[in-house]
Design an enzyme around this catalytic site. Structure first.
Site, short mmCIF file in Angstrom:
data_model
loop_
_atom_site.label_atom_id
_atom_site.label_comp_id
_atom_site.label_asym_id
_atom_site.label_seq_id
_atom_site.Cartn_x
_atom_site.Cartn_y
_atom_site.Cartn_z
N SER A 202 7.62 -8.35 16.27
CA SER A 202 8.25 -7.23 16.96
C SER A 202 9.05 -7.76 18.15
O SER A 202 9.99 -8.53 17.97
CB SER A 202 7.19 -6.21 17.36
N GLU A 308 7.18 -0.21 7.66
CA GLU A 308 7.30 -0.38 9.11
C GLU A 308 7.35 0.97 9.85
O GLU A 308 6.69 1.19 10.86
CB GLU A 308 8.56 -1.18 9.45
N HIS A 412 4.09 -1.00 10.74
CA HIS A 412 4.43 -2.00 11.75
C HIS A 412 3.17 -2.57 12.39
O HIS A 412 2.29 -1.83 12.80
CB HIS A 412 5.32 -1.35 12.82
#
Length: 493
Positions: A202, A308, A412
């Protein structure tokens, strides 16, 4: 005999090793540290790699760490950097936070090194979320780092630019300082400074891409891993304007006023964080550098998770069809409704799942996942050897908290618990794994450490296929055509 014993003890400290019955020691350029051992892994925690960025050092490039005499205890994590409470950890107001951790297999000698940059949107998170013992057990040395976050790490302001010729990238400069510390000190821990892989997830993935683009990061690593990341940045003039707005909201017209504010006021500032381009640290936007090929052509491992967007779409649980369609039309157009129609049978999660799919496929959240990630892989592949993956285990335990009944899918950050057993986002996940998920964890650790050691995770490089990571030993290459169809890339372009 006493003299001999003292000489042996001194030799052990000087060489960074210790007898099996003693606590492990290592000598850094700043002083000797004493760690602890468990299950064949030595842990050195909370080692300062820069001076505390407090007082006049707030919003300045990191200064060298302060040396110490004697032996420094390194058995507990250092302070977390200032951040609001979040699913990534409790609130912190402690600016003395520039610490890193080294984990190595006991008896390590000239092993490859993995430097991990945590995620959290450049606004929260810390190194103590990530226990590197699984990776270290496979003969690599693992380094996890803290770096300044939020307003402390990424505030740009005309007054700060006037002081140093740049502003806004303090957290990124911290990361570079940590990489330099590794180059200078990791041999004392049994690591090879010539075999460093940098990676992150990320915001850590954003940072890793930025290191590929930054002149100041050249020569500090030989390969990179980007998990659920992309290459965003904000131009300096816009970042300075944003920073001026933040300063005004805090009642400050100049830097002196900002430096005099207590940390708590700054933690509460309503500000986003971004890497800043058009500065000495990032002369050009990272995405432009990558597209041009003007970056070190090192081996890359890059990928994302199948779902995600589900992580970011939880807030839409309970939304109606009318609310869903209004959201789509406010952000896209009717063609997206045609591609992602409301089904004949629905429940309270339908809107969240549909919006999560749109976010994933379009890459609308920071360019993470789906077709945006595929495009980034294709770009890297034009210039360097690139290995692509998709984390595709969709029935595993989700991160906490989640709405009751919400199926996380491969959302995610869902892959992190398979590599970092202490990654929790609030609640430990790995202890809940079933046998197939434990197998997936073992497989992923093997793939990642294979790449860290040899620059090859064990599957073919892109183009041609992406490696789909699945539980129970079912991981398999999937064609680019299949990946494109999964995410409707023909539609999204």
């Amino acid at each position: 005999m006493k003299l001999v014993s003292l000489l042996v003890a001194f030799f052990l400290l000087a060489t960074g090793t210790a007898a099996a019955s003693e606590s492990p020691h290592a000598r850094t350029q700043s002083g000797v540290v004493r760690g602890s051992s468990a299950n064949g892994v030595d842990n050195f925690l909370g080692i300062p790699y820069a001076a505390p960025p407090v007082g006049d050092l707030r919003w300045r490039a990191p200064a060298p760490p302060v040396s110490w005499s004697g032996v420094r205890d390194a058995t507990e994590y250092g302070n977390r950097c200032p951040a609001q409470a979040s699913t990534n950890g409790p609130r912190s107001e402690t600016e003395d936070c520039l610490f890193l951790n080294v984990q190595r297999p006991t008896g390590a000698k000239k092993l490859p090194v993995y430097v991990w940059i945590h995620g959290g949107g450049l606004q929260n998170g810390s190194s103590n979320q990530h226990d590197g013992s699984l990776l270290a057990s496979q003969d690599v040395v693992v380094v996890t780092i803290n770096y300044r976050l939020g307003v402390f790490g990424f505030l740009a302001h005309p007054g700060l630019t006037a002081e140093a010729g740049q502003s806004g990238n303090y957290g990124f400069l911290d990361q570079q300082a940590a990489l330099r510390w590794v180059r200078q000190n990791i041999a004392a821990f049994g690591g090879d400074p010539g075999q460093v892989t940098v990676g992150g997830e990320s915001a850590g993935g954003f940072s890793t891409c930025a290191h590929l683009a930054s002149p100041g990061s050249r020569g500090l690593f030989r390969q990179a891993i980007i998990q659920s990341g992309s290459c965003p940045s904000t131009p300096l003039p816009q970042a300075e304007q944003n920073g001026t707005t933040v300063a005004s909201s805090l009642g400050c017209a100049d830097v002196a006023c900002l430096r005099a504010l207590p940390a708590a006021r700054l933690v509460d500032a309503n500000a986003t964080a971004s890497l800043v381009s058009g500065t000495p640290a990032l002369p050009q936007p990272p995405d432009a550098v990558i597209r041009s090929g003007a970056f070190p052509h090192v081996p890359l491992l890059i990928g994302a998770n199948r779902d995600e967007g589900r992580t970011f779409a939880q807030g839409f649980v309970g939304s109606t069809r009318e609310q869903y369609e209004a959201w789509v039309l406010a952000n896209y157009d009717s063609s997206v409704l045609a591609r992602y129609p409301w089904p004949a049978r629905s429940d309270q999660f339908t809107a969240a799942y549909l919006i999560g799919a749109i976010m994933t496929d379009s890459g609308s959240v920071g360019g993470i996942g789906g077709c945006s990630e595929r495009s980034l892989v294709q770009t890297f592949t034009r210039y360097t050897r690139t290995y692509s993956y998709e984390f595709d285990h969709r029935t595993g335990p989700g991160l906490s908290p989640t709405p009751a009944g919400y199926v996380w899918g491969a959302g995610h950050a869902a892959e992190l618990a398979y590599l970092w057993p202490s990654f929790d986002n609030g609640t430990p996940i790995a202890p809940t794994f079933n046998a197939a998920e434990r197998r997936l964890s073992r497989d992923m650790v093997r793939y990642w450490t294979s790449f860290i050691r040899w620059g090859n995770p064990g599957w073919p490089a892109f183009p041609g296929s992406t490696f789909s990571l699945r539980a129970g030993g079912a991981s398999v290459p999937i064609s680019d055509r299949q990946l494109s169809a999964e995410h409707q890339c023909e539609f999204w372009g």
